[in-house]
Design a protein around this motif. Structure first.
Motif: not given
Ligand code: ASP
Ligand code: MG
Length: 467
Positions: A233-245
């Motif tokens: 799991f990530m903090s958000a979808d990295p496709k939309i939020v590049p800085e997601a972790f």
């Protein structure tokens, strides 16, 4: 026999390339407690089966479809696998059966949810043969099993069945423990089990994760590994939020809410059996097995923080049922909800006021939803309005119910970007809030929420955003 054996589930992408089997064999050699495997169908096979049964087909079309299925699976068998091995024979036999089934569907021009489930189950049946055979070639004593043949019991809700956990424990556990005692690694089909009338019932798309948790429950295994070709799991979808972790840990509820509301990491119901037995789930990346991935378990509830992750669902539509006094017409909510559920419409969220009940459903289901709501007594319903398509944003955190002002921060961040929030649902779950926005605003709204809690992306020279 090891009480602390692990359940390792391998998703479609982990079994779709010849080179992946070496990785799986290495994982088993590295850790002798990996004795029970659950496998998904090869990538896109379930989609192809679904397309194949979606309408009656000409005989020629069926023949070439089955030939392709046969080719795809035989091609994946390692070269070392001696010709005539049990796997080749089993794949041939499954393809013959599949072809008869598809002929039957085409002649009768009829497909019931039960027959559809049986047809869809062939993807996992074929994959389990390939995985076990390739592991044997790699020196692992692997044997494949079809879950509906070894006692994974379900209810009759074809297409979206639930497992009968206690019955499964009674029927399946002794059998699988005997395999373990004999030194075998069991490769078990995901996605389906056997209904009370003895037929195959599937758990819905992505259901192999749920199967993994059910098998682990039956055996009392403390750890379920969900192996994927991406991280957890990530903090958000990295496709939309590049800085997601990546997220190291989530609670059962956080994982369930994120999965239900769009995070495509885990089947939303997989946490149920895990929670019931107190097992932990570790979502792991097969390309990076040393990385811990995301852990979900009885001890991962962290109420000190605020928002932990943001997810979203697209292609939703709000249906508004107006009545002269929705609040006073006793039972309208339940009548409407039952009408929707019994026609198979999945309600993502609902909100009520004195004059209106709003239901958020998948846009594809709007026609069916309108039809079933239209059958409610005219005294109950004045009119039904269909809003333009929307997207739903969900933010989760065990701390949401404890910290003050989080919702205010979210909605201010979204409003500051000029985005109109349509429908809000908060407080039903202590760990998840959600709201809908016009789909054109989706990306900016997800970014707004993430940046409110995790900060702006750092802009480096050249303009690329980094974590
Ligand atoms: N093969 C099934 C699907 O594609 C189940 C799974 O992959 O978990 O939905
Ligand atoms: Mg799949």
């Amino acid at each position: 026999m090891t009480e602390f054996a692990k359940l390792a589930k391998f998703g479609g992408a982990c079994v779709s390339e010849p080179d992946m089997y070496r990785r799986i064999a290495a994982l088993i050699r590295d850790d002798a407690t990996r004795r029970f495997l659950v496998v998904s169908a090869i990538s896109s096979v379930t989609d192809s089966l679904l397309a194949a049964v979606s309408k009656p087909r000409a005989e020629k079309e069926i023949d070439s479809f089955v030939a392709e299925m046969r080719r795809v699976h035989l091609r994946l068998l390692s070269k070392g696998e001696p010709a005539g091995d049990v796997a080749v024979e089993a794949i041939e036999a499954l393809c013959t059966k599949l072809s008869r089934l598809l002929y039957g569907i085409s002649y009768t021009e009829e497909i019931t949810p039960r027959v559809q489930d049986f047809a869809l189950s062939f993807g996992e049946r074929l994959a389990a043969q390939v995985v076990a055979a390739n592991l044997r070639t790699d020196g692992v004593d692997a044997v494949s099993f079809e879950a509906d043949q070894i006692g994974l019991m379900t209810d009759e809700n074809y297409g979206n069945a639930s497992a009968l956990l206690e019955e499964t424990k009674v029927h399946m556990a002794p059998f699988l423990r005997r395999q373990e005692g004999a030194g075998h690694v069991s490769v078990i089909t995901g996605f389906f089990g056997q209904s009370p009338e003895g037929k195959t019932a599937t758990f819905g798309r992505g259901g192999s994760d749920y199967s993994a948790a059910v098998v682990a429950y039956a055996l009392g295994l403390p750890l379920i590994e969900i192996w994927k070709d991406i991280g957890g799991f990530m903090s958000a979808d990295p496709k939309i939020v590049p800085e997601a972790f990546p997220l190291a840990a989530l609670s059962y509820d956080e994982a369930a809410e994120l999965s239900y509301f769009g995070a495509k990491v885990l089947h939303p119901r997989a946490v149920q059996p895990a929670r019931a037995s107190g097992a932990s789930i570790a979502v792991k990346n097969i390309y990076d097995p040393k990385e811990p991935g995301t852990r979900i378990g009885p001890d991962t509830v962290d109420r000190t923080g605020d928002v932990k992750s943001v997810s979203y669902v697209q292609d939703l539509t709000t249906l508004k049922v107006f009545t002269a006094g929705a609040g006073v017409k006793e039972g309208l909510l339940s009548h409407a909800a039952i009408a929707l559920a019994s026609s198979g419409v999945n309600v993502y969220t609902a909100a009520t006021s004195q004059t209106c009940i709003a239901f958020v459903v998948e846009s594809d289901a709007v026609g069916q939803a309108k039809k079933s709501l239209g059958r409610l007594p005219p005294t109950a319903v004045d009119r039904i309005e269909v809003a333009p398509p929307a997207s739903l944003i969900c933010f989760v955190g065990e701390g949401l119910g404890y910290a003050k002002g989080i919702a205010a921060r979210v909605f201010r961040a979204v409003a500051e970007r000029g985005i109109n929030v349509q429908l809000i649902s908060a407080g039903a779950s202590m760990v998840a809030y959600h709201f809908t926005v016009d789909t054109k605003d989706l990306e900016r709204a997800v970014q707004a929420v993430h940046r409110e809690f995790f900060g702006q992306p750092i802009r480096v020279a050249g303009g690329a955003a980094t974590g």
